[in-house]
Design an enzyme around this catalytic site. Sequence first.
Site, short mmCIF file in Angstrom:
data_model
loop_
_atom_site.label_atom_id
_atom_site.label_comp_id
_atom_site.label_asym_id
_atom_site.label_seq_id
_atom_site.Cartn_x
_atom_site.Cartn_y
_atom_site.Cartn_z
N ARG A 150 0.90 -1.15 0.00
CA ARG A 150 0.00 0.00 0.00
C ARG A 150 0.94 1.20 0.00
NH1 ARG A 150 -0.93 4.70 3.53
NH2 ARG A 150 -3.13 5.22 3.43
N LEU A 151 0.86 2.04 -1.02
CA LEU A 151 1.77 3.17 -1.18
C LEU A 151 1.10 4.43 -0.65
CD1 LEU A 151 3.05 2.22 -4.73
CD2 LEU A 151 4.16 1.79 -2.53
N ASP A 152 1.73 5.01 0.35
CA ASP A 152 1.14 6.12 1.10
C ASP A 152 1.12 7.41 0.27
OD1 ASP A 152 0.30 7.31 3.78
OD2 ASP A 152 2.09 8.50 3.35
N GLU A 193 -2.76 5.05 -1.99
CA GLU A 193 -3.59 6.07 -1.35
C GLU A 193 -3.43 7.33 -2.18
OE1 GLU A 193 -4.17 8.42 2.89
OE2 GLU A 193 -2.17 7.91 2.19
N HIS A 238 -15.93 5.37 3.34
CA HIS A 238 -15.92 5.65 4.77
C HIS A 238 -16.51 7.02 5.07
CE1 HIS A 238 -14.21 7.87 8.17
NE2 HIS A 238 -14.48 6.77 8.83
N HIS A 257 -6.84 3.37 10.35
CA HIS A 257 -6.08 4.08 11.39
C HIS A 257 -6.25 5.59 11.26
CE1 HIS A 257 -3.27 4.60 8.02
NE2 HIS A 257 -2.83 5.65 8.69
N ILE A 286 -9.76 6.95 12.62
CA ILE A 286 -9.86 6.75 14.07
C ILE A 286 -8.85 7.63 14.79
CG2 ILE A 286 -9.80 5.07 15.94
CD1 ILE A 286 -10.16 2.87 13.82
N ASN A 338 -7.22 10.28 13.96
CA ASN A 338 -7.30 11.72 13.86
C ASN A 338 -8.56 12.27 14.52
OD1 ASN A 338 -4.83 12.51 12.58
ND2 ASN A 338 -5.54 11.38 10.79
#
Length: 572
Positions: free
Chosen positions: A254-256, A291, A313, A379, A382, A384
């Site tokens: 998963r590439l941020d 992302e 979400h 993550h 939640i 933040n």
Amino acid sequence: MTERTWGARPLQDGRWGFDIWAPAAKTVSLVLDGQERAMTGTDGWWSVQTSAAPGLAYSFRIDGTDRPDPAARAQVNGVDGPSLTVDAGGFDWRGDGAGDWAGRPFDEAVILEIHVGSFTPEGTFAAAAQRLPELASLGITMIELMPVSQFQGRWGWGYDGVLIRAPHPAYGTPDDMRAFVRAAQEQGIAVILDLVMNHFGPFGNYIPSYAPDFYSSVPTPWGDGIAFERAEVRGFFRQAALGWLDEYRLDGFRLDAVHQIRDGSEQHFMHELLHAIHAADRGRPIHLICEDERNLPDLRDAGYDAEWNDDWHNVLHVALTGETQGYYERYGDDPFADLAHTMARGQADEGQDKGDHGARGAPAGHLPWTAFINSNHTHDQIGNRPHGDRLLSLVGDDTGRVIHAALLLMPFTPMLFQGEEIGSTAPFPFFCDPPDDRMRDAVRKGRRKELGALGYDLSDMPDPCGPTAMDMACPYPAPDPDRAARWAALTRDLLTLRRGRIVPLLRTGDTGPGEVSRPCAKAFRARWGFAGGAIEMDLALGSPVGEALDRADFTLGNTATDPFAISVRITA
């Protein structure tokens, strides 16, 4: 021209190569096992080959100051000290059944995102491996590790790494991480790594002192921007990614925040990385997830498997909680209409003009449903919040079970966050471990300013720099074992149905966007068509659908009468 290799690497007959790009340096030497060796400089590169062995301490002495290897695989003690030579080739991958691991196809993916430090009370790779059989029995097929690259301090989320190729030592050694991957694959679970290539952390990053050209003049929200237009920089990150795949037998990344990987082109580096990864046959599929807050289909069209779909979400959160602060604001006008659009086409924002909120994204309904990673929280959402509240803590179990079922039975790729499979309400607050009191105070003030501006209640907010912030984030063991068992049974039933009925449908190919109607303001009737059949779902999220779906394969509540209920029928 042959690309230069960053870092330390074994060659043959006991010889190793050591290379670093330090274009601002006047002199560079290698300090290996206490002995200094001169290095040769050409075009900013400094190199030497010498006799070495695994487990030796080394540093690069740059203009008289010793620095760690930015491509180190391990450190002697913290990010500031010497690095260690590591030979990944000595690890035994045979284990108890994963020696010939062939991976898993992406359409089987049911992802569980975990943070190694808080996944177990021990916070180690070894302890995390003990939980894998239970996860496999529920139907989890893929683990997504939050970043493990070494950062300064003892605890943190991992997005402030400074040694991109070294596993954080609090979690274990490089071989401990390899053993975790092997144990997961023995259970049939693929492992992908959240890899951060858009910035470095603020503490313990020494690259600017000897390679200022590594950085661009345009910052990211988290630190200095990186000069991806330079071949040396692209080589550093490409070699890091390939190294993780080959030295740890990972199944992908998963590439941020790839929207912050800027190289002055149409993301040349991202295409280059894709081609470099796919150029080699590793005997298993390599899955690549991005992302990307821009909501563009371009990288998925180019060959990336999927993107995190925060739209699902965000609109779900606004619809269920009524919260419209921060990034939720753009969905506040009609969240249930946005939710219907997301169910039908994958994402809510596809370039539509949203007035004061502007346009975002581009049409993505042509993509396969698996190209959208949907989650009820991660993550990010939640952590933040001041107290790290999970969505389940805000909406309660009855609503929580309905949206859990919807997530796992829609055709999109589902992702859970650690503990979600057992209905955990354990918080996941932000936590980090800055090096001194001044920086700790700055983090505390920064968090209070940022979150206070959004109108959150900051009373009793955990200290983000305190060790209890990470300790409280561990969701296991559950405080109510009976409740956790009921949630686990629900997860197992849903994933059994997904594996047996939905995955075969996905493989027949979809026939276009979904069809979603709203019998009531807060109720949905959806159908996703495939060449081999269809998934039909009645979903009540505040008002009944109005009539029951007959011959359903799964029901929770009564969609004809209950304000929160779900009914699903799968035809083939």
